[in-house]
Design a protein around this motif. Structure first.
Motif, PDB file in Angstrom:
ATOM      1  N   LEU A  20      12.544 -24.029 -46.226  1.00 41.10           N
ATOM      2  CA  LEU A  20      12.218 -22.709 -45.692  1.00 41.10           C
ATOM      3  C   LEU A  20      12.838 -21.612 -46.546  1.00 41.10           C
ATOM      4  N   VAL A  21      14.035 -21.865 -47.073  1.00 41.13           N
ATOM      5  CA  VAL A  21      14.676 -20.901 -47.976  1.00 41.13           C
ATOM      6  C   VAL A  21      13.807 -20.735 -49.220  1.00 41.13           C
ATOM      7  N   GLU A  22      13.320 -21.846 -49.765  1.00 44.32           N
ATOM      8  CA  GLU A  22      12.440 -21.791 -50.936  1.00 44.32           C
ATOM      9  C   GLU A  22      11.155 -21.035 -50.603  1.00 44.32           C
ATOM     10  N   ALA A 120      -6.722 -11.621 -48.012  1.00 44.09           N
ATOM     11  CA  ALA A 120      -6.294 -11.487 -46.618  1.00 44.09           C
ATOM     12  C   ALA A 120      -6.347 -12.842 -45.908  1.00 44.09           C
ATOM     13  N   ASP A 121      -7.408 -13.607 -46.150  1.00 47.55           N
ATOM     14  CA  ASP A 121      -7.515 -14.942 -45.551  1.00 47.55           C
ATOM     15  C   ASP A 121      -6.406 -15.862 -46.038  1.00 47.55           C
ATOM     16  N   ALA A 122      -6.100 -15.801 -47.334  1.00 42.84           N
ATOM     17  CA  ALA A 122      -5.042 -16.645 -47.889  1.00 42.84           C
ATOM     18  C   ALA A 122      -3.689 -16.278 -47.285  1.00 42.84           C
ATOM     19  N   VAL A 123      -3.442 -14.975 -47.096  1.00 42.67           N
ATOM     20  CA  VAL A 123      -2.194 -14.545 -46.468  1.00 42.67           C
ATOM     21  C   VAL A 123      -2.151 -15.019 -45.014  1.00 42.67           C
ATOM     22  N   ASP A 124      -3.257 -14.883 -44.288  1.00 40.99           N
ATOM     23  CA  ASP A 124      -3.299 -15.365 -42.903  1.00 40.99           C
ATOM     24  C   ASP A 124      -3.029 -16.865 -42.838  1.00 40.99           C
ATOM     25  N   PHE A 125      -3.606 -17.622 -43.772  1.00 43.14           N
ATOM     26  CA  PHE A 125      -3.378 -19.062 -43.825  1.00 43.14           C
ATOM     27  C   PHE A 125      -1.902 -19.341 -44.108  1.00 43.14           C
ATOM     28  N   ALA A 126      -1.319 -18.581 -45.025  1.00 41.62           N
ATOM     29  CA  ALA A 126       0.089 -18.780 -45.362  1.00 41.62           C
ATOM     30  C   ALA A 126       0.986 -18.460 -44.172  1.00 41.62           C
ATOM     31  N   VAL A 130       3.517 -20.956 -42.462  1.00 39.19           N
ATOM     32  CA  VAL A 130       4.941 -20.683 -42.241  1.00 39.19           C
ATOM     33  C   VAL A 130       5.306 -20.966 -40.791  1.00 39.19           C
ATOM     34  N   GLU A 131       4.463 -20.538 -39.877  1.00 37.23           N
ATOM     35  CA  GLU A 131       4.731 -20.805 -38.458  1.00 37.23           C
ATOM     36  C   GLU A 131       4.755 -22.303 -38.186  1.00 37.23           C
ATOM     37  N   GLU A 132       3.829 -23.033 -38.798  1.00 36.62           N
ATOM     38  CA  GLU A 132       3.805 -24.488 -38.636  1.00 36.62           C
ATOM     39  C   GLU A 132       5.033 -25.114 -39.291  1.00 36.62           C
ATOM     40  N   ALA A 133       5.438 -24.577 -40.442  1.00 35.64           N
ATOM     41  CA  ALA A 133       6.629 -25.081 -41.129  1.00 35.64           C
ATOM     42  C   ALA A 133       7.880 -24.853 -40.275  1.00 35.64           C
ATOM     43  N   GLU A 134       7.941 -23.708 -39.632  1.00 41.22           N
ATOM     44  CA  GLU A 134       9.077 -23.431 -38.749  1.00 41.22           C
ATOM     45  C   GLU A 134       9.127 -24.456 -37.620  1.00 41.22           C
ATOM     46  N   ALA A 136       7.723 -27.458 -37.534  1.00 39.92           N
ATOM     47  CA  ALA A 136       7.986 -28.797 -38.071  1.00 39.92           C
ATOM     48  C   ALA A 136       9.448 -28.947 -38.460  1.00 39.92           C
ATOM     49  N   THR A 137      10.044 -27.904 -39.021  1.00 37.58           N
ATOM     50  CA  THR A 137      11.447 -27.959 -39.424  1.00 37.58           C
ATOM     51  C   THR A 137      12.359 -28.074 -38.219  1.00 37.58           C
ATOM     52  N   LEU A 138      12.096 -27.263 -37.205  1.00 37.20           N
ATOM     53  CA  LEU A 138      12.905 -27.344 -35.986  1.00 37.20           C
ATOM     54  C   LEU A 138      12.746 -28.703 -35.318  1.00 37.20           C
ATOM     55  N   ASP A 139      11.528 -29.214 -35.304  1.00 34.80           N
ATOM     56  CA  ASP A 139      11.275 -30.533 -34.721  1.00 34.80           C
ATOM     57  C   ASP A 139      12.016 -31.616 -35.508  1.00 34.80           C
ATOM     58  N   ALA A 140      12.035 -31.509 -36.842  1.00 38.08           N
ATOM     59  CA  ALA A 140      12.750 -32.477 -37.677  1.00 38.08           C
ATOM     60  C   ALA A 140      14.252 -32.404 -37.418  1.00 38.08           C
ATOM     61  N   LEU A 141      14.768 -31.188 -37.272  1.00 42.38           N
ATOM     62  CA  LEU A 141      16.191 -31.039 -36.979  1.00 42.38           C
ATOM     63  C   LEU A 141      16.533 -31.651 -35.627  1.00 42.38           C
ATOM     64  N   LEU A 142      15.679 -31.406 -34.637  1.00 45.25           N
ATOM     65  CA  LEU A 142      15.891 -31.988 -33.318  1.00 45.25           C
ATOM     66  C   LEU A 142      15.840 -33.512 -33.382  1.00 45.25           C
ATOM     67  N   ALA A 143      14.878 -34.045 -34.122  1.00 44.00           N
ATOM     68  CA  ALA A 143      14.771 -35.500 -34.259  1.00 44.00           C
ATOM     69  C   ALA A 143      16.038 -36.079 -34.889  1.00 44.00           C
ATOM     70  N   ARG A 144      16.592 -35.385 -35.893  1.00 43.59           N
ATOM     71  CA  ARG A 144      17.821 -35.861 -36.542  1.00 43.59           C
ATOM     72  C   ARG A 144      18.987 -35.808 -35.577  1.00 43.59           C
ATOM     73  N   VAL A 145      19.082 -34.756 -34.758  1.00 45.23           N
ATOM     74  CA  VAL A 145      20.138 -34.666 -33.752  1.00 45.23           C
ATOM     75  C   VAL A 145      20.012 -35.823 -32.756  1.00 45.23           C
ATOM     76  N   GLU A 146      18.782 -36.115 -32.343  1.00 43.57           N
ATOM     77  CA  GLU A 146      18.564 -37.230 -31.407  1.00 43.57           C
ATOM     78  C   GLU A 146      18.982 -38.553 -32.027  1.00 43.57           C
ATOM     79  N   VAL A 147      18.721 -38.746 -33.305  1.00 46.14           N
ATOM     80  CA  VAL A 147      19.143 -39.971 -34.005  1.00 46.14           C
ATOM     81  C   VAL A 147      20.673 -40.039 -34.012  1.00 46.14           C
ATOM     82  N   ASP A 148      21.297 -38.920 -34.373  1.00 45.79           N
ATOM     83  CA  ASP A 148      22.768 -38.871 -34.424  1.00 45.79           C
ATOM     84  C   ASP A 148      23.375 -39.160 -33.050  1.00 45.79           C
TER      85      ASP A 148
END
Length: 154
Positions: A20-22, A120-126, A130-134, A136-148
């Protein structure tokens, strides 16, 4: 059972939250490039367009590679999204290239309108990506916490 610790200590930029930083860095870079290029002459602007197109194509290739490495159930859907988006990109770029060859002012105006709509369409897609990446990232972090947590219980 494998030790989850190495996952916690991934190198920056490899964990989902590092990506996400990248993403933010790339978005800021794109914004600066577009703002700087708006005042350039036609030749410099054409060079900036060609450079951006090359980077976009490399990004699409990386995206396709990463999609191929995903799990089977996710890969099918992700590949459909990639294929659909690439088909759309190819179609729009083809139309834009055809119109660039024409010298009729009205047609050039239509090509400019189409290019702006595509941007404009490309920006909307991006933004949606980004919203999907957010998510997915939060879900991945939660999954890692659950594993831990599960590892700590045993």
């Amino acid at each position: 059972m494998s030790d989850p610790t190495p996952q916690k200590n991934q190198a920056p930029g490899t964990a989902p939250d590092g990506r996400l930083v990248e993403l933010a860095r790339k978005a800021e870079e794109a914004q600066r490039t577009v703002a700087a290029s708006a005042a350039e002459d036609r030749q410099k602007l054409s060079a900036a367009v060609a450079d951006a197109k090359g980077r976009a194509e490399q990004g699409a290739q990386r995206l396709q590679s990463s999609g191929q490495r995903a799990k089977a159930d996710v890969t099918g859907t992700w590949n459909q999204v990639q294929t659909s988006w690439q088909d759309h990109v190819d179609s729009v770029r083809g139309k834009l290239e055809e119109r660039k060859a024409e010298r009729d002012v009205k047609r050039l105006q239509n090509a400019a309108d189409d290019a702006e709509d595509y941007a404009a369409d490309a920006v909307d897609f991006a933004i949606a990506a980004v919203e999907e990446a957010e998510y997915a990232t939060l879900d991945a972090l939660l999954a890692r916490v659950e594993v831990d947590e599960a590892a700590d219980v045993k």
